[in-house]
Scaffold this active site. Structure first.
Site, short mmCIF file in Angstrom:
data_model
loop_
_atom_site.label_atom_id
_atom_site.label_comp_id
_atom_site.label_asym_id
_atom_site.label_seq_id
_atom_site.Cartn_x
_atom_site.Cartn_y
_atom_site.Cartn_z
N LEU A 1 42.08 -40.46 -15.52
CA LEU A 1 43.06 -39.90 -14.60
C LEU A 1 42.64 -40.14 -13.16
O LEU A 1 41.48 -39.98 -12.81
CB LEU A 1 43.18 -38.39 -14.86
CG LEU A 1 44.17 -37.61 -13.99
CD1 LEU A 1 45.60 -38.05 -14.28
CD2 LEU A 1 44.02 -36.11 -14.25
N SER B 1 36.69 -40.57 -19.46
CA SER B 1 37.68 -39.51 -19.33
C SER B 1 38.96 -39.90 -20.09
O SER B 1 38.89 -40.28 -21.26
CB SER B 1 37.93 -39.22 -17.86
OG SER B 1 38.60 -38.01 -17.68
N GLN B 2 40.12 -39.83 -19.44
CA GLN B 2 41.36 -40.16 -20.14
C GLN B 2 41.38 -41.61 -20.61
O GLN B 2 42.14 -41.96 -21.51
CB GLN B 2 42.58 -39.87 -19.25
CG GLN B 2 43.90 -39.92 -20.00
CD GLN B 2 45.12 -39.82 -19.10
OE1 GLN B 2 45.00 -39.90 -17.88
NE2 GLN B 2 46.29 -39.67 -19.68
N ASP C 1 25.78 -32.47 -3.32
CA ASP C 1 26.80 -33.41 -3.76
C ASP C 1 28.14 -32.68 -3.80
O ASP C 1 28.32 -31.76 -4.60
CB ASP C 1 26.44 -33.95 -5.14
CG ASP C 1 27.42 -34.99 -5.64
OD1 ASP C 1 28.54 -35.08 -5.09
OD2 ASP C 1 27.10 -35.70 -6.60
N ASP D 1 31.35 -30.36 -18.28
CA ASP D 1 30.95 -31.14 -17.10
C ASP D 1 31.83 -30.85 -15.89
O ASP D 1 31.81 -31.59 -14.91
CB ASP D 1 30.95 -32.63 -17.42
CG ASP D 1 32.34 -33.17 -17.77
OD1 ASP D 1 33.34 -32.43 -17.63
OD2 ASP D 1 32.43 -34.35 -18.19
N HIS E 1 31.14 -34.67 -14.43
CA HIS E 1 32.14 -35.58 -14.98
C HIS E 1 32.11 -36.96 -14.34
O HIS E 1 32.45 -37.96 -15.01
CB HIS E 1 33.54 -34.97 -14.83
CG HIS E 1 34.59 -35.66 -15.62
ND1 HIS E 1 34.58 -35.69 -17.00
CD2 HIS E 1 35.69 -36.35 -15.24
CE1 HIS E 1 35.63 -36.35 -17.43
NE2 HIS E 1 36.32 -36.78 -16.38
#
Length: 289
Positions: A17, A83-84, A213, A234, A256
């Site tokens: 995404l 991810s996606q 971060d 995550d 992530h």
């Protein structure tokens, strides 16, 4: 860096995404692609819609798999989806298993994301207390503010969000169950219809000092909205939701996005996330993929 990890089939790195070319000071997949090419792999990064459902993105991926096959003369590809991107890879493998040697899910929401559930509810008036909805949407907007770059492809953010909810993922999984574990938190079959399935993912690292971060900071804020995978996520995806096929490990100390990035000398972590991709290339090489 390990050498001689050339895979038999080309590797496609598939974004998730809001896929982008650059986030902050680094490019998405840049370090991964360079590391894989350095050990002899042929690597491609297909361009898919940044926001759309799994089926639309999967159809786009199928077209680009065909282009890679024609361009390289290979008859199969190895798909690594972040991810996606993992769900697009699963879709392509389910519909055209003869063109896919392996599917690897990296932090993939294979059973959906509790964060997506909260975000989707936030768009429905009255479904969440106003303050909670405002906090979630604001945090998500902060995260997107660090992203840049776009591709001229059809976009549908609501369709993407719906596909990533636990309910949307459940519907997707009914049609495309290949590689899924039968029990929550378990491992799935290692090979279905000739396609090998793998996965790895991370959970937020335990730091006694606040991180500098900004991406990790936002992931930590978002992680508070997880219930089923509380403390085991995550920031975007729950640990056990990520399981697919052979689970290499699902609790690497990465948020992530850091699972895509190299580490700086100022903040070294072990293992280096980029080395995981080279190790995986050797894993694929060992089974002639």
């Amino acid at each position: 860096m390990q050498r001689n990890a050339t895979t038999q089939y080309p590797i496609l790195l598939i974004h998730g995404l809001f896929g982008f070319e650059r986030i902050g000071h680094f490019e998405l997949f840049h370090a991964v692609k360079e590391a894989l090419q350095a050990v002899g792999c042929r690597v491609f990064v297909p361009h898919l819609s940044a926001t759309h459902d799994n089926e639309v993105r999967g159809e786009q991926l199928l077209l680009q798999i065909d282009r890679v096959l024609r361009g390289t003369g290979s008859n199969k590809v190895n798909l690594i989806g972040h991810s996606q991107g993992a769900l697009a890879a699963r879709y392509a493998a389910a519909l055209a298993p003869h063109t896919v040697a392996s599917v690897t899910s990296v932090s993939g929401p294979n059973h959906g994301s509790e964060l997506a559930d909260v975000l989707r509810q936030a768009l429905i008036p009255g479904e969440l207390p106003e303050k909670v909805a405002q906090n979630v949407v604001t945090l998500f907007a902060d995260f997107l503010s660090v992203l840049s770059g776009s591709v001229a492809m059809p976009q549908n953010a609501l369709a993407a969000l719906g596909a990533l909810t636990t309910q949307g993922a459940a519907r997707f999984n009914q049609q495309y169950p290949q590689g899924l574990p039968e029990s929550w938190g378990g491992q799935g079959p290692d090979c279905v219809n000739g396609v090998r399935y793998y996965s790895w993912s991370g959970t937020l690292p335990d730091h006694s000092q606040p991180s500098l971060d900004p991406v990790e900071h936002i992931c930590r804020k978002l992680s508070k909205y997880f219930k089923k995978d509380a403390g085991q996520n995550d920031g975007f995806v729950g640990r056990f939701s990520s399981h697919l096929g052979i689970v290499i490990r699902s609790d690497y100390p990465f948020d992530h996005l850091s699972i895509l990035r190299g580490v700086s000398p100022a903040r070294a972590v072990s293992p280096n996330p980029i080395e995981l991709y080279v190790e995986h290339a050797r894993r694929l090489q060992a089974v002639n993929l």
